[in-house]
Scaffold this active site. Sequence first.
Site, mmCIF file in Angstrom:
data_model
loop_
_atom_site.group_PDB
_atom_site.id
_atom_site.type_symbol
_atom_site.label_atom_id
_atom_site.label_comp_id
_atom_site.label_asym_id
_atom_site.label_seq_id
_atom_site.Cartn_x
_atom_site.Cartn_y
_atom_site.Cartn_z
ATOM 1 N N THR A 1 1.184 -1.182 -0.055
ATOM 2 C CA THR A 1 -0.095 -0.246 0.219
ATOM 3 C C THR A 1 0.612 1.663 0.122
ATOM 4 O OG1 THR A 1 -1.827 -1.150 1.265
ATOM 5 C CG2 THR A 1 -1.984 0.834 0.930
ATOM 6 N N GLU B 1 -6.188 -5.988 4.370
ATOM 7 C CA GLU B 1 -6.440 -7.535 3.370
ATOM 8 C C GLU B 1 -7.164 -7.365 1.970
ATOM 9 O OE1 GLU B 1 -4.672 -10.052 5.092
ATOM 10 O OE2 GLU B 1 -4.020 -9.391 6.878
ATOM 11 N N SER C 1 -6.936 0.324 -2.632
ATOM 12 C CA SER C 1 -7.575 -0.865 -2.806
ATOM 13 C C SER C 1 -6.966 -0.949 -4.894
ATOM 14 C CB SER C 1 -8.935 -0.327 -3.401
ATOM 15 O OG SER C 1 -9.614 -0.074 -2.066
ATOM 16 N N GLU D 1 -15.485 -4.481 -0.629
ATOM 17 C CA GLU D 1 -16.371 -4.196 -1.613
ATOM 18 C C GLU D 1 -15.327 -4.790 -2.846
ATOM 19 O OE1 GLU D 1 -15.235 -2.771 0.945
ATOM 20 O OE2 GLU D 1 -17.589 -0.832 1.363
ATOM 21 N N PRO E 1 -0.004 5.813 -0.500
ATOM 22 C CA PRO E 1 -0.783 6.930 -0.090
ATOM 23 C C PRO E 1 -1.420 7.172 -1.062
ATOM 24 C CG PRO E 1 1.713 7.588 0.745
ATOM 25 C CD PRO E 1 1.750 6.400 -0.263
HETATM 26 C C1 LIG Z 1 -4.483 -0.793 10.288
HETATM 27 C C2 LIG Z 1 -3.971 -1.215 8.720
HETATM 28 C C3 LIG Z 1 -2.781 -3.033 7.958
HETATM 29 C C4 LIG Z 1 -2.717 -2.768 7.389
HETATM 30 N N1 LIG Z 1 -1.710 -3.689 6.473
HETATM 31 C C5 LIG Z 1 -1.031 -3.307 5.482
HETATM 32 C C6 LIG Z 1 -0.148 -4.506 5.072
HETATM 33 O O1 LIG Z 1 0.843 -4.946 5.652
HETATM 34 N N2 LIG Z 1 1.014 -3.805 3.920
HETATM 35 C C7 LIG Z 1 -0.524 -3.302 3.379
HETATM 36 O O2 LIG Z 1 0.258 -2.990 2.083
HETATM 37 N N3 LIG Z 1 -1.224 -3.057 3.568
HETATM 38 C C8 LIG Z 1 -2.205 -2.712 4.912
HETATM 39 N N4 LIG Z 1 -2.706 -1.915 4.490
HETATM 40 C C9 LIG Z 1 -3.702 -1.126 4.434
HETATM 41 C C10 LIG Z 1 -4.980 -2.088 3.423
HETATM 42 O O3 LIG Z 1 -4.505 -2.745 2.846
HETATM 43 C C11 LIG Z 1 -5.422 -0.706 3.210
HETATM 44 O O4 LIG Z 1 -6.209 0.171 4.391
HETATM 45 C C12 LIG Z 1 -6.508 -1.491 2.018
HETATM 46 O O5 LIG Z 1 -6.471 -2.450 0.413
HETATM 47 C C13 LIG Z 1 -7.607 -0.090 1.731
HETATM 48 O O6 LIG Z 1 -7.448 1.193 0.923
HETATM 49 P P1 LIG Z 1 -7.818 1.955 1.194
HETATM 50 O O7 LIG Z 1 -7.205 2.354 2.767
HETATM 51 O O8 LIG Z 1 -6.637 2.926 0.701
HETATM 52 O O9 LIG Z 1 -9.023 2.130 1.427
HETATM 53 P P2 LIG Z 1 -9.477 3.322 -0.389
HETATM 54 O O10 LIG Z 1 -8.685 2.373 -1.761
HETATM 55 O O11 LIG Z 1 -9.215 4.349 -0.548
HETATM 56 O O12 LIG Z 1 -11.297 2.672 -0.530
HETATM 57 C C14 LIG Z 1 -12.165 3.308 0.030
HETATM 58 C C15 LIG Z 1 -13.472 3.183 0.096
HETATM 59 O O13 LIG Z 1 -12.985 2.744 -1.153
HETATM 60 C C16 LIG Z 1 -14.360 1.110 -1.602
HETATM 61 N N5 LIG Z 1 -13.377 0.922 -2.692
HETATM 62 C C17 LIG Z 1 -12.141 1.413 -3.568
HETATM 63 N N6 LIG Z 1 -12.588 0.934 -5.021
HETATM 64 C C18 LIG Z 1 -13.078 0.746 -4.987
HETATM 65 C C19 LIG Z 1 -14.020 -0.637 -6.583
HETATM 66 N N7 LIG Z 1 -12.894 -0.170 -7.259
HETATM 67 N N8 LIG Z 1 -15.466 -0.698 -6.064
HETATM 68 C C20 LIG Z 1 -15.453 -0.718 -5.378
HETATM 69 N N9 LIG Z 1 -15.314 0.204 -4.168
HETATM 70 C C21 LIG Z 1 -14.839 0.192 -4.263
HETATM 71 C C22 LIG Z 1 -13.393 0.706 -0.964
HETATM 72 O O14 LIG Z 1 -13.665 -0.721 -0.798
HETATM 73 C C23 LIG Z 1 -13.297 1.842 0.517
HETATM 74 O O15 LIG Z 1 -14.686 1.106 0.714
HETATM 75 C C24 LIG Z 1 -3.519 -2.084 6.282
HETATM 76 C C25 LIG Z 1 -4.404 -1.172 6.531
HETATM 77 C C26 LIG Z 1 -4.549 -0.758 7.459
HETATM 78 C C27 LIG Z 1 -5.658 0.057 7.681
#
Ligand SMILES: Cc1cc2nc3c(=O)[nH]c(=O)nc-3n(C[C@H](O)[C@H](O)[C@H](O)COP(=O)(O)OP(=O)(O)OC[C@H]3O[C@@H](n4cnc5c(N)ncnc54)[C@H](O)[C@@H]3O)c2cc1C
Length: 380
Positions: free
Chosen positions: A127, A364, A133, A368, A129
Amino acid sequence: MDFSLTEEQRQIVNSVERFLERHLPPEEQARRDAQHDPPYHLLKVMADDGLLALPFPQAQGGLGSGWDTVALVQETMGRKGWMAASLFNRAVGFGGMSLMTYGTEAQKAALMPRLIGEGLLFALGLTEPQAGSDAAAVATRARRADDTWIITGRKSWISDAAQADFIVTVVRTGESASGREGLSILLVPKDTPGVSFTPLPKVGNNALPSYEIAFDGAEVPAEALMGEEGKGFVHLMSTLHYARAGLAAAVTGAAQRAVDLTLAHVTEREQFGRPIGKFQVIRHRLADMQMRVDQSRLISWHLAWLIREGLPSRRHAAQAKVIATEALQYVTQHGMQTLASAGYIIESEMQRLWRDARLYSFGEGSNEIQRNTIARELGL
Ligand SMILES: Cc1cc2nc3c(=O)[nH]c(=O)nc-3n(C[C@H](O)[C@H](O)[C@H](O)COP(=O)(O)OP(=O)(O)OC[C@H]3O[C@@H](n4cnc5c(N)ncnc54)[C@H](O)[C@@H]3O)c2cc1C
């Protein structure tokens, strides 16, 4: 169809239960949560007990157990020691299976014995900034210079990054600025010069610290490349079912723990002259909670069986992730309502499960995105 456990599986579950009672009893989990103190030392104890050898081939020093046995360990850890489940899944389901699936022969030879014998911790650095997703939006770059890769960029929300032995880091090595093509995976030792960490404060999973990582010209040898250059996205996708299976099994165990805590409470707590478990609304609530956990267990066992048999499991992995994580949120939400003030006090195990549960329907791979995968697998 057969849902019974073998004698060997029964023994493994018993020994994992004893392991957790000894090393991670409920009061120790509460202390570690309050003090943000992850039990990393348990990886070595798991290695000594042979747990980290379970799924790997005997040629690699493993025990060659089926994935159903691994899922039972994960579920047991989820029920009796959530923090241990996270470490076990990271070492076995992520680190070990990534090495086995797309690690080079030299990486396997050097690291599998250490993983199995000492308990190596791997972080996933995917991940960024602007790439949540949309994982294909990764912008961290690795440039080839002589016999090294030089990495520049930022990662965010990387669990255990500052403590892990290695960060499995997804980088852009191709010409394109975005897209799945041109992504590669580098195995970066966490103490590489030019790699620095900033902790991210958060609402739950206190024993799973999260970090932003800055790569400022960090240099790793050419041999740090895992798998093929430019095939990083395909490599990542090829191991996702192991991570999803581990999460679904562990989450099922944690959900069962939430039901068990609720059941104990409604039997003991009396109001209006009788145990609250005698009120029909509470009885039906418990019935609904247990049904959600049993659904979660069935789909998680089915997924483990598909993996054991080497059958396609992409849709089932996504389904298991969704069903298990939403079951955990359902039972912890209703558990909190049923324990009421007894659940809201900070010493309560229920409030910790409730806080921790919130992460997993978007972490993970969000639910969605899982539903998008399921729909795609259905041909839509
Ligand atoms: C405590 C914690 C631990 C983590 N550990 C790791 C780790 O070890 N390694 C790592 O690489 N990452 C890690 N992550 C990152 C995690 O995998 C991401 O938070 C997750 O993939 C979602 O990305 P985002 O938070 O940027 O949300 P966004 O991608 O911004 O999504 C926001 C919302 O929009 C929805 N959305 C986005 N795109 C679509 C679509 N095409 N269709 C429908 N809905 C959509 C999402 O489902 C979500 O509800 C961690 C996150 C947290 C909070």
